[in-house]
Design an enzyme around this catalytic site. Structure first.
Site: not given
Length: 336
Positions: A199, A226-227, A245
């Site tokens: 995260d 930090d994806f 989502h």
């Protein structure tokens, strides 16, 4: 004779927010936590929660009528469900999400009509802010949000611990780990597993406190992620719960591609959400959650199991399946 047509269902749905806000206020006030210590008379509740005498009886009796409280010989008590899930002192507490709904979402949903006409979010973004920037810049609100995510996912975590073949894998990565509720449940259920919670860096102390409180710090580690810019950490299984989502379709596909790239051969990706049924008729919660993404995000939406499986196959996964987990939530599994 033809069945009589009545407006009952229409009116019940139209007035539904009355009961909803009554429950949300009870959670916000800590009513169920107080009653977990023992049944109380009306005047004791009024004094402890600092409520006005005008409405307290109606408030409590409405909760009785709604099935959220019991009343016996003039004393109010929790039901088995509110005792288990709405007492802040219990690890089974699921009220974090309800607290956030009371503090934020209830007011934002008042502007749903505007959102339907404009396609624009109706939260902090209307004042130039961003949902995640706002949440992550305020430590108190962030902790509330992460607690809400734990509450939302607790039942799902236990279902996932039992329904996925964890004996075939040794490690996992939970992307968007929040407090760490899911990794803790998985590690408790399967002693051979080690896990990484990934995260944003600011989440690290919250995750590490939660994991340490369960004595699992040797098997569960945190990875700052930090994806949008970083590769995903490596593990036999990558989990994305209530993540996809939040984003538009190109971002969804980007994240699925990153999961595919980081997994070993025969590794699995697990995506879980309130997956909408393929006919888009039955899972009302999933459809309403997608409307919530309209309220909260700039491009997010919920989707069917068939949608997600198709995106996974496009990313390269050779095998996919959809399986129900708990309540409105299901998982879509992709095998590399």
């Amino acid at each position: 004779m033809a069945q009589e047509v009545t407006p009952d269902a229409i009116m019940q749905l139209g007035f539904g927010y009355w009961g909803s806000k009554t429950l949300l206020s009870a959670v916000e006030l800590g009513l169920f936590t107080e009653l977990a210590k023992g049944a109380l008379a009306l005047e004791d509740i009024r004094a402890r929660l600092n409520l006005h005498e005008r409405s307290v009886r109606d408030f409590l009796d409405a909760l009785v009528a709604l099935g959220m409280l019991r009343r016996e010989q003039g004393r109010y008590a929790n039901t088995p469900a509110t005792e288990l899930y709405l007492d802040r002192a219990k690890p089974t507490y699921m009220g974090g999400m309800l607290e956030m709904m009371s503090a934020r979402l209830f007011r934002f949903w008042a502007d749903l009509t505007e959102g339907l006409k404009t396609g624009a979010p109706q939260n902090e973004a209307k004042r130039g802010g961003d949902l995640f920037d706002t949440l992550y810049s305020d430590p108190g609100r962030l902790e509330q949000f992460l607690s809400a995510m734990t509450g939302l996912s607790l039942g799902i975590a236990h279902a996932l611990a039992g329904k996925f073949p964890w004996s075939q894998h040794r490690s996992f990565v939970d992307v968007g780990v929040a407090q760490g509720g899911l990794p803790v449940v998985l590690a408790q259920a399967h002693k051979h597993l080690t896990g990484i919670g990934a995260d944003l860096r600011i989440v690290r102390p919250i995750f590490e406190r939660y994991v340490a409180s369960h004595g699992l710090q040797d098997r569960l580690k945190f990875a700052a992620l930090d994806f949008f810019n970083d590769p995903l950490p490596k593990g036999d299984v990558v989990i994305m719960g209530h993540i996809l989502h939040d984003w538009d379709l190109p971002t969804k596909k980007m994240l699925l591609g990153k999961a595919y790239d980081t997994l070993p051969r025969d590794g699995s990706l697990i995506v879980f959400e309130a997956i909408i049924d393929d006919e888009r008729r039955a899972n009302a919660f999933g459809l309403l959650m997608s409307l919530n993404m309209l309220i909260e995000t700039r491009g997010g939406f919920d989707y069917t199991g068939a949608d997600c499986a198709a995106w996974m196959r496009e990313a390269g996964f050779r095998e996919t399946r959809v399986e129900h987990l708990s309540g409105p939530d299901s998982m879509v599994v992709g095998v590399k």
